[in-house]
Write a protein that holds these residues in place. Structure first.
Motif, PDB file in Angstrom:
ATOM      1  N   PHE A  11       0.826  -1.210   0.000  1.00  0.00           N
ATOM      2  CA  PHE A  11       0.000   0.000   0.000  1.00  0.00           C
ATOM      3  C   PHE A  11       0.861   1.262   0.000  1.00  0.00           C
ATOM      4  O   PHE A  11       0.587   2.209  -0.755  1.00  0.00           O
ATOM      5  CB  PHE A  11      -0.919  -0.026   1.219  1.00  0.00           C
ATOM      6  N   SER A  14       2.789   1.596  -3.385  1.00  0.00           N
ATOM      7  CA  SER A  14       1.858   1.983  -4.449  1.00  0.00           C
ATOM      8  C   SER A  14       1.397   3.424  -4.279  1.00  0.00           C
ATOM      9  O   SER A  14       1.220   4.153  -5.270  1.00  0.00           O
ATOM     10  CB  SER A  14       0.651   1.047  -4.446  1.00  0.00           C
ATOM     11  N   SER A  15       1.203   3.857  -3.040  1.00  0.00           N
ATOM     12  CA  SER A  15       0.807   5.248  -2.809  1.00  0.00           C
ATOM     13  C   SER A  15       1.879   6.213  -3.298  1.00  0.00           C
ATOM     14  O   SER A  15       1.568   7.248  -3.926  1.00  0.00           O
ATOM     15  CB  SER A  15       0.531   5.472  -1.317  1.00  0.00           C
ATOM     16  N   ALA A  19       1.282   8.902  -6.306  1.00  0.00           N
ATOM     17  CA  ALA A  19       1.581  10.315  -6.067  1.00  0.00           C
ATOM     18  C   ALA A  19       2.641  10.822  -7.054  1.00  0.00           C
ATOM     19  O   ALA A  19       2.545  11.940  -7.571  1.00  0.00           O
ATOM     20  CB  ALA A  19       2.053  10.502  -4.625  1.00  0.00           C
ATOM     21  N   ILE A  91      -5.834   5.577  -8.087  1.00  0.00           N
ATOM     22  CA  ILE A  91      -6.663   6.105  -6.996  1.00  0.00           C
ATOM     23  C   ILE A  91      -7.745   5.102  -6.609  1.00  0.00           C
ATOM     24  O   ILE A  91      -8.008   4.866  -5.423  1.00  0.00           O
ATOM     25  CB  ILE A  91      -7.275   7.459  -7.414  1.00  0.00           C
ATOM     26  N   LEU A  94      -6.183   2.390  -4.573  1.00  0.00           N
ATOM     27  CA  LEU A  94      -5.914   2.794  -3.185  1.00  0.00           C
ATOM     28  C   LEU A  94      -7.179   2.710  -2.340  1.00  0.00           C
ATOM     29  O   LEU A  94      -7.131   2.276  -1.184  1.00  0.00           O
ATOM     30  CB  LEU A  94      -5.348   4.217  -3.160  1.00  0.00           C
TER      31      LEU A  94
END
Length: 256
Positions: A11, A14-15, A19, A91, A94
């Protein structure tokens, strides 16, 4: 590596990737003017996906958006589409990943549902990373082609193309962001295996009774009928019976 740790790391990675893709898409330095032959210039030009900018030696910078869509090259528009699709998928991935975390309990959600959501978010991250890497690579290929065409024209004395453009900082940000999103998606897919519940291997055993179940039913009482088979002799004659199986009158042998 535990499932929770793999999920959290996937997580976070990947974030960072998503971004970075957003930052790279919004940056203006996708292509910058090549200053190899002219290191001292009063004007420095650079371009992005949404506008082109000019920076003067005095420090003043002026940017102008692209007011046209049809006038842009087809590959340029394809790069835009790839970056936008990658951001949207990232997005959504997420959001799905937040509800799929093993350390977060929402109602009575089972582990099998969390495993499916984890796998879905991992696939979304992988596709988002591939979109970012593909978009940046296509733009870089366009720059390389135009750069060598401009260099060839300059060597041939054709000065109609005066500015050559090279890689900007946004390209490197996009490559790194796409790689992070890809790695995070792979980690989420690996974490999915730890959330799948193990199937029970116990087989059901059926027990049968050793004997047959015998049911007894009582019929209506029809009166006393002695066993006449033992009383049959040489001169024995059985009297006729009626349709219902009874004798019309008692026999002498019935009272012996």
């Amino acid at each position: 590596m535990s499932t929770t740790f793999c999920q959290v790391m996937g997580f976070l990675v990947s974030s960072l990737g998503i971004a970075g893709s957003i930052v790279a898409t919004a940056m203006d330095m996708w292509s910058t003017q090549d200053l190899y032959d002219n290191p001292v210039t009063a004007v420095f030009q650079y371009q992005g996906l949404w506008r082109s900018c000019v920076r003067q030696s005095s420090g003043f910078t002026e940017c102008r958006p692209y007011f046209t869509i049809l006038g842009l090259p087809a590959m340029f528009q394809a790069v835009r589409a790839l970056m936008i699709v990658g951001i949207v998928l990232g997005i959504l991935g997420l959001l799905v990943c937040i509800f799929a975390m093993k350390c977060i309990r929402i109602g009575s959600m089972e582990d099998s549902a969390k495993a499916n959501m984890t796998l879905t978010s991992g696939i979304m991250f992988i596709v988002a990373g591939l979109c970012a890497i593909t978009g940046v690579s296509v733009f870089a290929n366009m720059l390389v082609t135009n750069f060598w065409m401009s260099t060839s024209n300059m060597y041939q004395g054709m000065q109609n193309v005066q500015n050559r453009y090279t890689f900007g900082s946004a390209l490197f940000v996009g490559w790194v962001a796409g790689g992070l999103a890809l790695v995070g998606g792979i980690m989420m897919c690996l974490a999915c295996r730890g959330l799948v519940p193990e199937e029970s291997r116990y087989k059901a055993v059926s027990y049968n009774a050793s004997g047959r179940n015998i049911s007894y039913r009582t019929g209506p009482y029809k009166g006393y009928e002695p066993d006449t088979k033992t009383r049959k002799g040489a001169g024995y004659e059985e009297p006729p019976r009626s349709e219902d199986g009874r004798r019309p009158y008692p026999s002498k042998y019935d009272y012996v």
